[in-house]
Design an enzyme around this catalytic site. Structure first.
Site, short mmCIF file in Angstrom:
data_model
loop_
_atom_site.label_atom_id
_atom_site.label_comp_id
_atom_site.label_asym_id
_atom_site.label_seq_id
_atom_site.Cartn_x
_atom_site.Cartn_y
_atom_site.Cartn_z
N CYS A 112 40.98 51.59 25.02
CA CYS A 112 43.15 51.97 25.40
C CYS A 112 42.95 52.54 24.75
CB CYS A 112 43.15 50.29 24.92
SG CYS A 112 42.40 48.99 26.75
N HIS A 250 51.01 50.92 24.71
CA HIS A 250 49.71 50.50 25.40
C HIS A 250 49.66 49.39 26.46
CE1 HIS A 250 45.96 49.06 27.46
NE2 HIS A 250 45.46 48.18 26.98
N ASN A 280 46.14 46.47 33.36
CA ASN A 280 45.84 47.35 32.35
C ASN A 280 45.17 48.24 33.24
OD1 ASN A 280 44.59 47.89 29.65
ND2 ASN A 280 44.52 46.57 28.52
O1 UT7 Z 1 43.66 46.69 26.31
C1 UT7 Z 1 43.15 45.52 25.60
C2 UT7 Z 1 42.40 44.50 26.20
N1 UT7 Z 1 42.31 43.49 25.61
C3 UT7 Z 1 43.79 42.42 25.35
O2 UT7 Z 1 44.27 43.25 25.21
C4 UT7 Z 1 44.08 41.52 25.80
C5 UT7 Z 1 44.87 40.03 24.65
N2 UT7 Z 1 44.76 39.20 25.17
C6 UT7 Z 1 45.28 38.37 25.48
O3 UT7 Z 1 46.74 39.01 26.75
C7 UT7 Z 1 45.56 36.74 26.35
O4 UT7 Z 1 44.52 36.81 24.94
C8 UT7 Z 1 44.41 37.24 27.82
C9 UT7 Z 1 45.77 36.37 29.06
C10 UT7 Z 1 43.81 37.21 28.29
C11 UT7 Z 1 44.79 35.62 27.66
O5 UT7 Z 1 46.00 34.80 27.18
P1 UT7 Z 1 46.42 33.22 26.49
O6 UT7 Z 1 47.68 33.16 26.23
O7 UT7 Z 1 45.95 33.88 24.89
O8 UT7 Z 1 45.12 32.79 26.69
P2 UT7 Z 1 44.21 31.09 26.18
O9 UT7 Z 1 42.85 32.44 25.90
O10 UT7 Z 1 44.73 30.88 24.44
O11 UT7 Z 1 43.95 30.42 26.94
C12 UT7 Z 1 44.53 29.73 27.40
C13 UT7 Z 1 44.14 28.56 28.87
C14 UT7 Z 1 42.80 28.21 28.60
O12 UT7 Z 1 43.38 27.33 29.19
P3 UT7 Z 1 42.55 25.35 28.20
O13 UT7 Z 1 41.36 25.68 27.11
O14 UT7 Z 1 43.71 25.72 27.69
O15 UT7 Z 1 42.70 24.57 29.02
C15 UT7 Z 1 41.62 29.56 29.31
O16 UT7 Z 1 41.32 29.10 29.78
O17 UT7 Z 1 44.29 29.35 29.42
C16 UT7 Z 1 43.04 29.48 30.19
N3 UT7 Z 1 43.54 30.87 31.04
C17 UT7 Z 1 43.54 30.99 31.98
N4 UT7 Z 1 44.03 29.96 33.42
C18 UT7 Z 1 44.15 30.85 34.34
C19 UT7 Z 1 42.17 31.51 30.33
N5 UT7 Z 1 42.65 32.96 31.69
C20 UT7 Z 1 42.84 32.40 32.50
C21 UT7 Z 1 43.45 32.67 33.78
N6 UT7 Z 1 43.74 32.04 34.85
N7 UT7 Z 1 43.27 34.17 34.35
#
Ligand code: UT7
Length: 326
Positions: A112, A250, A280
């Site tokens: 990225c 980004h 993204n």
């Molecule tokens: O170009 C660089 C590429 N990467 C990035 O920029 C990624 C940077 N990270 C992020 O943007 C965020 O960490 C994410 C969007 C990927 C995830 O958001 P988050 O607020 O950090 O969620 P999390 O991983 O802490 O998960 C929170 C909850 C979890 O459930 P439990 O364990 O609380 O029950 C996940 O399983 O959300 C759940 N979850 C989802 N729920 C619905 C994770 N992905 C999803 C989804 N839909 N797509």
């Protein structure tokens, strides 16, 4: 040393729109979760065009915008992690397709942050006087390397291409920083082919070429890096954040932008965000945003802006740029 400026931009995204509800049909997610946690409403996913196709269209638009002929390009750099082939490079394929017959052409891999790295590399060749004109692209068909059953990644990434033409001229790129930290390599990866040959008993595990991401770690990294490098790229330039019209980050997550704005104490409106429409697009996200801003007339001659990014590697960097186009 010469100065380097951006004299044209171009971009292209595939026609096909995929909404959050479309994704919720095959993974356990919802429009509400995706909007609230990422800011994304829809994204473009390629149905037929591979990375080279997207990049060629972005390149042609950038050349038209810069009013230059393809033969004038001395250097063609493509930032991509989703090439059509291991070899030849995407850059060589584009060179042939657009008729950039004189250009030395090669790809770089910085995920990225690829466009920022590409701009910096091209800039060095132009600053020394070795070359006069460069075409830098960020192009991805990220949908090829997504496990469409993995809700952690499939809701985020998408396809697109962006391009900029750089030329020796006025002082456009004022300062820049590019960095990498391989200790974070495991946080965001996509395996390639396994080690396997006639002479070795060893065969590394064959894993599908899908993106694996530790989203929380990448998020924490981004929230730290983005404000830090915005401040660093201004250091010793005589400019402050108040002089900056736009910050083009980004496009990864609107919550990362909100956290960065808060940390810097600046209005979030200073950050240009278009992730809601494109998701993204990895290395394409910054040039895609820049081209959109240019075509919307948001940048006036003399305006200062910062581009800042992060990605797999981990890689990161920023450039302070003056818009010199009239
Ligand atoms: O170009 C660089 C590429 N990467 C990035 O920029 C990624 C940077 N990270 C992020 O943007 C965020 O960490 C994410 C969007 C990927 C995830 O958001 P988050 O607020 O950090 O969620 P999390 O991983 O802490 O998960 C929170 C909850 C979890 O459930 P439990 O364990 O609380 O029950 C996940 O399983 O959300 C759940 N979850 C989802 N729920 C619905 C994770 N992905 C999803 C989804 N839909 N797509």
């Amino acid at each position: 040393m010469y100065n380097v400026e951006i004299i044209g931009t171009g971009s292209y995204v595939p026609e096909h729109r995929v909404s959050n509800d479309d994704l919720a049909k095959f993974v356990d997610t919802s429009d509400q979760w995706i909007r609230e946690r990422t800011g994304i409403i829809e994204r473009r996913i390629s149905l037929e065009e591979n990375t080279t196709e997207l990049a060629v269209k972005a390149a042609q638009r950038a050349l038209e915008d810069a009013h230059i002929a393809p033969e004038e390009i001395d250097l063609l750099i493509v930032a991509t992690v989703t090439p059509d082939y291991f070899f030849p490079s995407t850059a060589c394929l584009i060179q042939q397709r657009i008729g950039a017959v004189k250009a030395v052409s090669f790809d770089i891999s910085a995920a990225c942050t690829g466009f920022i790295f590409g701009l910096s590399i091209a800039g060095q060749f132009l600053k020394t006087g070795m070359y006069r004109t460069a075409l830098v692209l960020g192009a991805e068909v990220f949908s090829k390397i997504i496990d469409w059953e993995d809700r952690n990644t499939c809701v985020l990434f998408a396809d697109g291409a962006g391009a900029a033409v750089l030329r020796r001229g006025a002082e456009g790129i004022i300062s820049e920083l590019i960095r990498s930290d391989g200790s974070g390599a495991g946080h965001l990866e996509c395996p390639a082919v396994p080690l396997q040959n006639k002479f070795s008993a060893c065969s590394t595990e064959k894993r599908p070429s899908y993106t694996l991401m530790n989203g929380r770690e990448v998020f924490k990294f981004a929230v730290r890096i983005i404000p830090e490098y915005i401040e660093k790229v201004l250091t010793n330039t005589g400019y402050t954040l108040e002089d900056i019209k736009y910050i083009i980050p980004h496009q990864a997550n609107t919550r990362i932008v909100a956290a960065a704005a808060k940390k810097l104490g600046v209005d979030q409106a200073k950050f240009y965000v278009n992730i809601q429409y494109y998701g993204n697009t990895s290395g394409a996200s910054i040039p895609l945003a820049l081209d959109e801003m240019s075509r919307q007339g948001l940048l006036q001659k003399g305006d200062l802006f910062i581009i800042v990014g992060f990605g797999a590697g981990l890689t990161y960097g920023a450039q302070l740029i003056r818009w010199t186009k009239g």
